[in-house]
Motif scaffolding. Sequence first.
Motif, PDB file in Angstrom:
ATOM      1  N   ILE A 328       1.169  -1.860  -0.193  1.00  0.00           N
ATOM      2  CA  ILE A 328      -0.307   0.328   0.515  1.00  0.00           C
ATOM      3  C   ILE A 328       1.222   1.513  -0.347  1.00  0.00           C
ATOM      4  N   PRO A 329       1.064   2.030  -1.220  1.00  0.00           N
ATOM      5  CA  PRO A 329       1.789   3.390  -0.622  1.00  0.00           C
ATOM      6  C   PRO A 329       1.582   4.275   0.040  1.00  0.00           C
ATOM      7  N   GLY A 330       2.315   4.666  -0.075  1.00  0.00           N
ATOM      8  CA  GLY A 330       2.581   5.775   1.611  1.00  0.00           C
ATOM      9  C   GLY A 330       2.876   6.819   0.683  1.00  0.00           C
ATOM     10  N   SER A 331       3.275   7.553   1.610  1.00  0.00           N
ATOM     11  CA  SER A 331       3.267   9.546   1.155  1.00  0.00           C
ATOM     12  C   SER A 331       4.920  10.289   1.249  1.00  0.00           C
ATOM     13  N   ILE A 332       5.283  11.007   0.619  1.00  0.00           N
ATOM     14  CA  ILE A 332       6.805  11.367   1.074  1.00  0.00           C
ATOM     15  C   ILE A 332       5.739  13.421   1.973  1.00  0.00           C
ATOM     16  N   TRP A 333       4.373  13.145   2.360  1.00  0.00           N
ATOM     17  CA  TRP A 333       4.455  13.983   3.625  1.00  0.00           C
ATOM     18  C   TRP A 333       3.409  13.321   4.598  1.00  0.00           C
ATOM     19  N   PRO A 334       3.287  14.227   5.754  1.00  0.00           N
ATOM     20  CA  PRO A 334       3.027  13.903   7.049  1.00  0.00           C
ATOM     21  C   PRO A 334       1.690  13.492   6.900  1.00  0.00           C
ATOM     22  N   LEU A 335       1.264  12.405   7.769  1.00  0.00           N
ATOM     23  CA  LEU A 335      -0.569  12.300   7.130  1.00  0.00           C
ATOM     24  C   LEU A 335      -0.950  12.791   8.565  1.00  0.00           C
ATOM     25  N   LEU A 336      -2.289  14.023   8.450  1.00  0.00           N
ATOM     26  CA  LEU A 336      -2.680  14.993   8.783  1.00  0.00           C
ATOM     27  C   LEU A 336      -3.302  14.206   9.741  1.00  0.00           C
ATOM     28  N   SER A 337      -4.769  13.293   8.597  1.00  0.00           N
ATOM     29  CA  SER A 337      -5.647  13.232   9.066  1.00  0.00           C
ATOM     30  C   SER A 337      -6.068  12.401   9.908  1.00  0.00           C
ATOM     31  N   VAL A 338      -5.220  11.172  10.799  1.00  0.00           N
ATOM     32  CA  VAL A 338      -5.089  10.451  11.560  1.00  0.00           C
ATOM     33  C   VAL A 338      -5.477  11.163  12.853  1.00  0.00           C
ATOM     34  N   GLY A 339      -6.645  10.169  13.982  1.00  0.00           N
ATOM     35  CA  GLY A 339      -6.821  10.584  14.952  1.00  0.00           C
ATOM     36  C   GLY A 339      -7.553  11.811  14.848  1.00  0.00           C
ATOM     37  N   LYS A 340      -7.683  12.479  14.112  1.00  0.00           N
ATOM     38  CA  LYS A 340      -8.255  13.954  14.064  1.00  0.00           C
ATOM     39  C   LYS A 340     -10.244  13.603  14.393  1.00  0.00           C
ATOM     40  N   ARG A 341     -10.091  14.557  14.246  1.00  0.00           N
ATOM     41  CA  ARG A 341     -12.224  14.640  14.948  1.00  0.00           C
ATOM     42  C   ARG A 341     -13.271  14.901  13.318  1.00  0.00           C
ATOM     43  N   ALA A 342     -13.799  14.350  13.450  1.00  0.00           N
ATOM     44  CA  ALA A 342     -14.391  14.143  11.994  1.00  0.00           C
ATOM     45  C   ALA A 342     -16.875  13.695  12.224  1.00  0.00           C
ATOM     46  N   THR A 343     -16.895  14.208  11.151  1.00  0.00           N
ATOM     47  CA  THR A 343     -18.262  13.996  11.828  1.00  0.00           C
ATOM     48  C   THR A 343     -19.054  13.681  10.145  1.00  0.00           C
ATOM     49  N   GLN A 344     -20.012  12.973  10.138  1.00  0.00           N
ATOM     50  CA  GLN A 344     -20.837  12.766   8.944  1.00  0.00           C
ATOM     51  C   GLN A 344     -22.027  13.155   8.851  1.00  0.00           C
ATOM     52  N   SER A 345     -22.963  12.940   7.734  1.00  0.00           N
ATOM     53  CA  SER A 345     -24.165  13.174   7.540  1.00  0.00           C
ATOM     54  C   SER A 345     -25.170  11.920   8.834  1.00  0.00           C
ATOM     55  N   SER A 346     -25.095  11.068   8.648  1.00  0.00           N
ATOM     56  CA  SER A 346     -26.310  10.429   9.569  1.00  0.00           C
ATOM     57  C   SER A 346     -25.084   9.018   9.884  1.00  0.00           C
ATOM     58  N   THR A 347     -25.366   7.919  10.461  1.00  0.00           N
ATOM     59  CA  THR A 347     -24.620   6.803  10.598  1.00  0.00           C
ATOM     60  C   THR A 347     -26.079   5.934  10.921  1.00  0.00           C
ATOM     61  N   LEU A 348     -25.382   4.804  10.545  1.00  0.00           N
ATOM     62  CA  LEU A 348     -26.178   3.674  11.103  1.00  0.00           C
ATOM     63  C   LEU A 348     -25.465   1.956  11.836  1.00  0.00           C
ATOM     64  N   HIS A 349     -24.884   2.571  12.245  1.00  0.00           N
ATOM     65  CA  HIS A 349     -23.648   2.247  13.384  1.00  0.00           C
ATOM     66  C   HIS A 349     -24.024   2.510  14.690  1.00  0.00           C
ATOM     67  N   ASP A 350     -23.570   1.566  15.617  1.00  0.00           N
ATOM     68  CA  ASP A 350     -24.355   2.431  17.109  1.00  0.00           C
ATOM     69  C   ASP A 350     -23.302   3.140  17.541  1.00  0.00           C
ATOM     70  N   GLY A 351     -23.459   4.265  18.083  1.00  0.00           N
ATOM     71  CA  GLY A 351     -23.215   5.686  18.744  1.00  0.00           C
ATOM     72  C   GLY A 351     -23.482   6.963  18.000  1.00  0.00           C
ATOM     73  N   SER A 352     -22.683   7.639  18.086  1.00  0.00           N
ATOM     74  CA  SER A 352     -22.868   9.036  16.705  1.00  0.00           C
ATOM     75  C   SER A 352     -22.050   9.124  16.421  1.00  0.00           C
ATOM     76  N   ARG A 353     -22.815   9.979  15.311  1.00  0.00           N
ATOM     77  CA  ARG A 353     -22.121  10.533  14.063  1.00  0.00           C
ATOM     78  C   ARG A 353     -20.822  10.419  14.199  1.00  0.00           C
ATOM     79  N   ASP A 354     -21.102  11.739  14.977  1.00  0.00           N
ATOM     80  CA  ASP A 354     -19.101  11.642  15.256  1.00  0.00           C
ATOM     81  C   ASP A 354     -18.398  10.307  15.548  1.00  0.00           C
ATOM     82  N   GLU A 355     -18.676   9.738  16.364  1.00  0.00           N
ATOM     83  CA  GLU A 355     -18.466   8.456  17.107  1.00  0.00           C
ATOM     84  C   GLU A 355     -17.783   7.598  15.500  1.00  0.00           C
TER      85      GLU A 355
END
Length: 493
Positions: A328-355
């Motif tokens: 799986i190719p990597g990148s020459i730049w740092p990974l910015l997104s890992v562990g950051k806050r996220a949200t979405q329009s809805s969820t089918l899974h248990d818990g909140s949309r953000d979780e």
Amino acid sequence: MPPSKTPNAQDLASFGKLPLAVARNKGIWPQPRYQHVLVACARWEADSVVEWLTYHRSIGFDHVYLYCNDDEPAALYEAVLPFLQGASPFVTFHHYRFQGEQLQMYRHFLRHYAHETKWLMFLDLDEFVCLPGSDDIASVSARFGADHDAIYLNWCGYGHSGHSKRPSNGILRNYTKREIGASPFTKILAKTGAVSYRLSFDNPLVAIHHDLFALGAPLRACNMLGESMEGYYDNFPDNAWAFLNADNRRVRLVEAGYIAHFNIRSEQDFARRIERGCKGDFGAQTHWRDRNAEERQAYHNDTNAVTDPYLSVYWKSLVGQSNETTLIPGSIWPLLSVGKRATQSSTLHDGSRDEDACRAVSGRLTGRPQHHTALSDNPWWMVDLGALSHIHEIMIFNRLDGVMERLSSFRIEVSHDRFFWNTIIDRQNGRVFGGLDGTPFHWRDEAGVLGRFVRVTVPGIQVYLQTDQIEIYGRPFSLVEFEKQRAPNAVLT
């Protein structure tokens, strides 16, 4: 196979006359197993032998006869153990406990193994055959072999490149300083028939690793420029220096091919040369101990005169092929997104949309949908990178357990403030892509796009959005760089 330790009377009678296999075959030379081999004796080289073997195999040598001259062979043997395995090992290994008897080790090779190869070269482990432009020893034998029995390659000394002690990660990547051009001593790529075992036995002091003319047999030999080497070692080194200094020959020989000699690799090496031992054929090594500070500095000045990264670049390129094995190719730049806050329009899974949304930036791949919106119109997912950033690369890892076509269309937008959005990707009915299998969707922009928030939307009526992972690579925002890009000629105050 190692030579027999129980020779018969006929074998003993042929000692000093013929290679053993030739004597046993009634004077007829068998067909060789190898085309190009190296013969080396090594003392205190366990830390560099793997690099040396790997490099020379990469330029076409197909076997090495390695004589360990350490007091105990275990360390060197362990280092080369991977090269000793299999039905056709790359290395034949022997321990020779009599310190410094280099020429005797070479004669052992000529007696027991010379019949196994067409071409041979005696080479030390601080020497590397450097062939600029071809990196292929077969190109040398093919070029000169029809008209010559031997090709002489001049030394070119590499300096310590400023190291007070030896780096622990090899030779080639760490030493890029050398003398201006070729120096007088040579090593030889020779047809086996040109290196007479009998003449070497009868003339035990002839340095057959440097010069074959001294054996007295007819010889057709040239240097890497195709020039005859007959008489080169007469009145050595005065005649040799005169020859090298004429017609810009020192530089031309290095451009054609030479032996890179990494003799003194640190300030500590002057003492190390003596500590290693000066018995037998290494008796002349004591001169390193006797050099005063001024003489040592003069040596450094000569051997660090010019920068030549050729071998370093070649080695890094060779080792760099490891990147081609990445699933799986990597990148020459740092990974910015890992562990950051996220949200979405809805969820089918248990818990909140953000979780649920945060599972897409967990950093762990599963091949399954780690977040999943409900069935809705234009479902979206968004991550907050935490700060304004230059976004250079985005990878989306699709689920691999079915319905992968759900990501055939999507839009990716970037925003500073979540109110004004800039569309950077608008994918419509694209081909199906994967993820954990090594085929994620991949977007890259060398210049980078400024933004803090990244939003992924699947357009359509009553559709889903789900992925395994979403990775966003880049670097922190630079005001100075931004101003330069916006007004290249402006002066910041």
